[in-house]
Design a protein around this motif. Structure first.
Motif, mmCIF file in Angstrom:
data_model
loop_
_atom_site.group_PDB
_atom_site.id
_atom_site.type_symbol
_atom_site.label_atom_id
_atom_site.label_comp_id
_atom_site.label_asym_id
_atom_site.label_seq_id
_atom_site.Cartn_x
_atom_site.Cartn_y
_atom_site.Cartn_z
ATOM 1 N N MET A 1 17.384 -46.647 -42.946
ATOM 2 C CA MET A 1 16.111 -46.475 -43.612
ATOM 3 C C MET A 1 16.160 -45.204 -44.451
ATOM 4 O O MET A 1 16.692 -44.194 -44.024
ATOM 5 C CB MET A 1 15.008 -46.364 -42.572
ATOM 6 N N ASP A 2 15.586 -45.258 -45.615
ATOM 7 C CA ASP A 2 15.626 -44.106 -46.518
ATOM 8 C C ASP A 2 14.313 -43.320 -46.517
ATOM 9 O O ASP A 2 14.041 -42.550 -47.418
ATOM 10 C CB ASP A 2 15.998 -44.547 -47.927
ATOM 11 N N VAL A 3 13.503 -43.514 -45.519
ATOM 12 C CA VAL A 3 12.216 -42.815 -45.365
ATOM 13 C C VAL A 3 11.328 -43.008 -46.592
ATOM 14 O O VAL A 3 10.579 -42.126 -46.980
ATOM 15 C CB VAL A 3 12.438 -41.318 -45.048
ATOM 16 N N PHE A 7 11.454 -46.591 -52.441
ATOM 17 C CA PHE A 7 10.170 -47.173 -52.837
ATOM 18 C C PHE A 7 9.353 -46.153 -53.621
ATOM 19 O O PHE A 7 8.776 -46.467 -54.663
ATOM 20 C CB PHE A 7 9.401 -47.641 -51.597
ATOM 21 N N ALA A 8 9.315 -44.917 -53.151
ATOM 22 C CA ALA A 8 8.569 -43.858 -53.837
ATOM 23 C C ALA A 8 9.153 -43.576 -55.216
ATOM 24 O O ALA A 8 8.418 -43.334 -56.174
ATOM 25 C CB ALA A 8 8.544 -42.586 -52.998
ATOM 26 N N ALA A 9 10.478 -43.624 -55.344
ATOM 27 C CA ALA A 9 11.107 -43.390 -56.642
ATOM 28 C C ALA A 9 10.750 -44.500 -57.628
ATOM 29 O O ALA A 9 10.556 -44.244 -58.820
ATOM 30 C CB ALA A 9 12.622 -43.292 -56.480
ATOM 31 N N TYR A 11 7.986 -46.618 -57.364
ATOM 32 C CA TYR A 11 6.554 -46.867 -57.536
ATOM 33 C C TYR A 11 5.682 -45.618 -57.404
ATOM 34 O O TYR A 11 4.452 -45.725 -57.396
ATOM 35 C CB TYR A 11 6.095 -47.949 -56.554
ATOM 36 N N HIS A 12 6.286 -44.477 -57.280
ATOM 37 C CA HIS A 12 5.605 -43.179 -57.283
ATOM 38 C C HIS A 12 4.430 -43.140 -56.312
ATOM 39 O O HIS A 12 4.620 -43.409 -55.141
ATOM 40 C CB HIS A 12 5.211 -42.792 -58.708
ATOM 41 N N SER A 13 3.233 -42.850 -56.791
ATOM 42 C CA SER A 13 2.094 -42.644 -55.896
ATOM 43 C C SER A 13 1.641 -43.915 -55.183
ATOM 44 O O SER A 13 0.893 -43.848 -54.212
ATOM 45 C CB SER A 13 0.921 -42.014 -56.647
ATOM 46 N N ALA A 14 2.107 -45.062 -55.624
ATOM 47 C CA ALA A 14 1.753 -46.313 -54.940
ATOM 48 C C ALA A 14 2.344 -46.353 -53.536
ATOM 49 O O ALA A 14 1.923 -47.154 -52.709
ATOM 50 C CB ALA A 14 2.220 -47.512 -55.745
ATOM 51 N N SER A 15 3.300 -45.484 -53.269
ATOM 52 C CA SER A 15 3.897 -45.461 -51.943
ATOM 53 C C SER A 15 2.933 -44.912 -50.896
ATOM 54 O O SER A 15 3.163 -45.094 -49.703
ATOM 55 C CB SER A 15 5.198 -44.648 -51.942
ATOM 56 N N GLY A 37 9.457 -49.871 -48.128
ATOM 57 C CA GLY A 37 8.204 -49.151 -48.336
ATOM 58 C C GLY A 37 7.210 -49.388 -47.214
ATOM 59 O O GLY A 37 6.555 -48.462 -46.734
ATOM 60 N N ILE A 38 7.103 -50.646 -46.769
ATOM 61 C CA ILE A 38 6.195 -50.975 -45.671
ATOM 62 C C ILE A 38 6.633 -50.270 -44.393
ATOM 63 O O ILE A 38 5.827 -49.653 -43.698
ATOM 64 C CB ILE A 38 6.136 -52.510 -45.462
#
Length: 76
Positions: A1-3, A7-9, A11-15, A37-38
């Motif tokens: 898992m990449d913590v 996903f943050a990279a 989708y930025h703030s959507a994470s 992300g989930i």
């Protein structure tokens, strides 16, 4: 898992922001990325919220509803 880093990279703030997730969720097409992300959101929310407030308060659920709905769309 990449913590949640991938996903943050992507989708930025959507994470972490439900309103932002609602805006971009239609563009999420990679199962592994969305699943990561989930999972990361679950781990972070469960860890940071434990003892402070119920994880199942309404503040947390909308993000998961949106993400899991999209995941369901992608696998069906």
């Amino acid at each position: 898992m990449d913590v949640g880093g991938t996903f943050a990279a992507a989708y930025h703030s959507a994470s972490y922001d439900t309103d932002e997730l609602a805006k971009i969720i239609g563009s999420a097409r990679e199962l592994r990325l969305l699943g990561s992300g989930i999972y990361s959101q679950w781990c972070c929310s469960a860890h940071w919220q434990s003892g402070h407030e119920s994880f199942f308060d309404e503040g947390h659920l909308p993000w998961f509803r949106i993400a899991f709905r999209r995941l369901q769309e992608l696998v069906w």
